[in-house]
Design a protein around this motif. Structure first.
Motif, PDB file in Angstrom:
ATOM      1  N   GLY A  52      -9.152  -6.688 -25.395  1.00  9.85           N
ATOM      2  CA  GLY A  52      -8.923  -5.295 -25.797  1.00  9.85           C
ATOM      3  C   GLY A  52      -7.837  -4.638 -24.972  1.00  9.85           C
ATOM      4  O   GLY A  52      -6.972  -3.915 -25.491  1.00  9.85           O
ATOM      5  N   VAL A  53      -7.851  -4.860 -23.652  1.00  7.28           N
ATOM      6  CA  VAL A  53      -6.829  -4.260 -22.773  1.00  7.28           C
ATOM      7  C   VAL A  53      -5.447  -4.771 -23.130  1.00  7.28           C
ATOM      8  O   VAL A  53      -4.468  -4.018 -23.238  1.00  7.28           O
ATOM      9  CB  VAL A  53      -7.172  -4.556 -21.303  1.00  7.28           C
ATOM     10  CG1 VAL A  53      -6.033  -4.093 -20.399  1.00  7.28           C
ATOM     11  CG2 VAL A  53      -8.470  -3.850 -20.912  1.00  7.28           C
ATOM     12  N   VAL A  54      -5.317  -6.084 -23.345  1.00  9.71           N
ATOM     13  CA  VAL A  54      -4.023  -6.661 -23.701  1.00  9.71           C
ATOM     14  C   VAL A  54      -3.513  -6.083 -25.012  1.00  9.71           C
ATOM     15  O   VAL A  54      -2.328  -5.770 -25.177  1.00  9.71           O
ATOM     16  CB  VAL A  54      -4.133  -8.196 -23.774  1.00  9.71           C
ATOM     17  CG1 VAL A  54      -2.851  -8.802 -24.333  1.00  9.71           C
ATOM     18  CG2 VAL A  54      -4.428  -8.769 -22.395  1.00  9.71           C
ATOM     19  N   ALA A  55      -4.411  -5.901 -25.985  1.00 13.38           N
ATOM     20  CA  ALA A  55      -4.003  -5.352 -27.282  1.00 13.38           C
ATOM     21  C   ALA A  55      -3.469  -3.932 -27.138  1.00 13.38           C
ATOM     22  O   ALA A  55      -2.466  -3.561 -27.758  1.00 13.38           O
ATOM     23  CB  ALA A  55      -5.181  -5.390 -28.235  1.00 13.38           C
ATOM     24  N   VAL A  56      -4.117  -3.096 -26.321  1.00  8.19           N
ATOM     25  CA  VAL A  56      -3.660  -1.715 -26.124  1.00  8.19           C
ATOM     26  C   VAL A  56      -2.276  -1.697 -25.472  1.00  8.19           C
ATOM     27  O   VAL A  56      -1.377  -0.939 -25.859  1.00  8.19           O
ATOM     28  CB  VAL A  56      -4.690  -0.941 -25.278  1.00  8.19           C
ATOM     29  CG1 VAL A  56      -4.121   0.425 -24.881  1.00  8.19           C
ATOM     30  CG2 VAL A  56      -5.983  -0.765 -26.047  1.00  8.19           C
ATOM     31  N   VAL A  57      -2.068  -2.566 -24.467  1.00  8.15           N
ATOM     32  CA  VAL A  57      -0.770  -2.601 -23.780  1.00  8.15           C
ATOM     33  C   VAL A  57       0.337  -3.032 -24.737  1.00  8.15           C
ATOM     34  O   VAL A  57       1.428  -2.445 -24.785  1.00  8.15           O
ATOM     35  CB  VAL A  57      -0.859  -3.558 -22.564  1.00  8.15           C
ATOM     36  CG1 VAL A  57       0.536  -3.765 -21.957  1.00  8.15           C
ATOM     37  CG2 VAL A  57      -1.814  -2.997 -21.530  1.00  8.15           C
ATOM     38  N   VAL A  58       0.085  -4.056 -25.535  1.00  7.89           N
ATOM     39  CA  VAL A  58       1.096  -4.519 -26.488  1.00  7.89           C
ATOM     40  C   VAL A  58       1.434  -3.438 -27.498  1.00  7.89           C
ATOM     41  O   VAL A  58       2.595  -3.205 -27.848  1.00  7.89           O
ATOM     42  CB  VAL A  58       0.597  -5.801 -27.184  1.00  7.89           C
ATOM     43  CG1 VAL A  58       1.529  -6.183 -28.326  1.00  7.89           C
ATOM     44  CG2 VAL A  58       0.507  -6.942 -26.179  1.00  7.89           C
ATOM     45  N   PHE A  59       0.389  -2.725 -27.998  1.00 11.64           N
ATOM     46  CA  PHE A  59       0.618  -1.653 -28.972  1.00 11.64           C
ATOM     47  C   PHE A  59       1.479  -0.552 -28.365  1.00 11.64           C
ATOM     48  O   PHE A  59       2.407  -0.021 -29.004  1.00 11.64           O
ATOM     49  CB  PHE A  59      -0.729  -1.101 -29.445  1.00 11.64           C
ATOM     50  CG  PHE A  59      -0.607   0.011 -30.450  1.00 11.64           C
ATOM     51  CD1 PHE A  59      -0.256  -0.260 -31.772  1.00 11.64           C
ATOM     52  CD2 PHE A  59      -0.816   1.323 -30.080  1.00 11.64           C
ATOM     53  CE1 PHE A  59      -0.141   0.763 -32.687  1.00 11.64           C
ATOM     54  CE2 PHE A  59      -0.692   2.344 -30.993  1.00 11.64           C
ATOM     55  CZ  PHE A  59      -0.352   2.066 -32.309  1.00 11.64           C
TER      56      PHE A  59
END
Length: 397
Positions: free
Chosen positions: A334-341
């Motif tokens: 989830g954290v990685v997805a937020v950063v990429v977005f």
């Protein structure tokens, strides 16, 4: 049944004083009225009257079998018939096995024989409480007796050891006639490693004892301990089926295997040892602080010596209470997805900003200045000179 007493009765209704006689299967007269012409003391007169002639035959044998005739001397004569069938029970059934001891997974063959019966007997098989189907063969002897042989084949398992196998003989002359035998099955050892101590997770400095429990038939006579892909620790002591290791340390990590063998085969069980750090005592702080406490979870590094075995049956000392916790992959994802977005959104905004400030400039340069030797000459030779400078404009598109 052979040896019993047979009673033959000849009854007449409304007899007019006619003579009654009894004949045997050979048409010989047994009794004429109340007189016995046949010299066979086994026949005895039981009752005689105008309406009945009753005779007993003791110790019946196979030769007495056949049709008996009751004859009444009238005009014309009248006859009635009765057939006697003599039953001869078989001898004691005999059950035999091809081999006294059977190895697990092999086929065994058993034979049950019932001899000297009339009529032929039938044979059934029971293994425990389960009925099995055999193949029967009937042979008739010279004296019109019958011998029945039944053959049974099946694959044995170790659960069949000590199982009763019953041959049941069914015949009209006997009941519950059977022979019994017990299966003896040999099977290779079943091996299991038990941790005698320590009770919890193995830690540095502790002692450990592993016990190898092996069960088989015949009982395993040979038990060995090895360490997979390495030598046993120098402090390891083997006493019979037990392995004792002193003063554990992390160099002892690895897979320990116990072998057990008997005349049937060999089996083994694995134990994966992972030695944890010795427990440490944290000093109690004497002054209060407002700093938020933090907890650090360290995961043991996996080396080539401590990699657990891929075999599913192995025991692993890393399992159980106190083992390192697994990382929550869902949270990390989830954290990685937020950063990429967020990075994608930033790139889109920057792209639009630079696009708005990008342009192309066009200028009306002085014509005829291409062949000038220097800049002053170019300006003088320029079409229109300075007089037309007001007409030359630049445009921003």
């Amino acid at each position: 049944m052979e040896g019993d007493v047979a009673v033959i009765s000849c009854r007449v209704k409304n007899n007019d004083d006619s003579v009654i006689q009894l004949l045997n299967p050979n048409r010989q007269t047994i009794y004429f009225r109340d007189v016995r012409p046949l010299k066979d003391a086994r026949f005895q007169l039981v009752n005689f009257s105008d309406n009945e002639l009753r005779v007993s035959l003791s110790n019946v044998s196979l030769s007495d079998e056949g049709r008996y005739v009751c004859q009444l001397y009238t005009d014309p004569p009248q006859e009635a018939y009765a057939d006697i069938t003599v039953l001869i029970p078989p001898g004691n059934p005999i059950i035999e096995s091809r081999e006294g001891q059977v190895i697990e997974g092999n086929e065994t063959e058993m034979t049950c024989t019932a001899m000297g019966s009339k009529p032929a007997a039938t044979i059934r098989w029971m293994k425990g409480d389960k009925e099995l189907q055999g193949i029967s063969k009937v042979e008739e002897t010279y004296d019109h007796m019958f011998t029945v042989t039944s053959q049974l084949r099946f694959i044995v398992t170790k659960e069949d050891d000590g199982m009763p196998v019953v041959c049941i003989v069914d015949h009209p002359a006997v009941k519950d006639f059977q022979a019994l035998t017990y299966l003896v099955v040999h099977y290779k050892p079943e091996v299991k490693i038990i941790v005698e101590f320590p009770d919890g997770l193995p830690r540095e400095g502790q002692n450990m004892e592993l016990s190898c429990q092996a069960k088989g038939k015949p009982h395993p006579q040979q038990i060995n301990w090895v360490k997979v892909d390495d030598d046993l620790p120098s402090h390891a002591l083997i006493t019979g089926p037990d392995l004792y290791i002193e003063n554990l340390n992390k160099t002892y990590n690895g897979t320990y295997r116990c072998f057990a063998a008997n005349s049937v085969g060999e089996s083994y069980d694995d134990y994966i040892l992972y030695v944890y750090d010795a427990p440490t005592t944290t000093p109690i702080p004497t002054t209060a602080t407002t700093t938020n406490p933090t907890t650090t979870i360290s995961l043991p590094e996996a080396t080539a010596d401590t990699t657990p075995s891929a075999e599913p049956a192995a025991h692993d000392s890393r399992a159980g209470e106190g083992a390192p916790r697994a990382v929550d992959h869902a949270v990390i994802g989830g954290v990685v997805a937020v950063v990429v977005f967020a990075m994608l959104c930033l790139l889109i905004i920057l792209g639009r900003y630079f696009a708005r400030h990008k342009g192309t400039y066009f200028t009306h340069e002085a014509k005829g200045a291409d062949d000038a030797a220097d800049a002053d000459t170019a300006i003088i030779n320029a079409e229109g000179g300075h007089n037309n400078s007001d007409e030359k404009k630049e445009y921003y598109i």
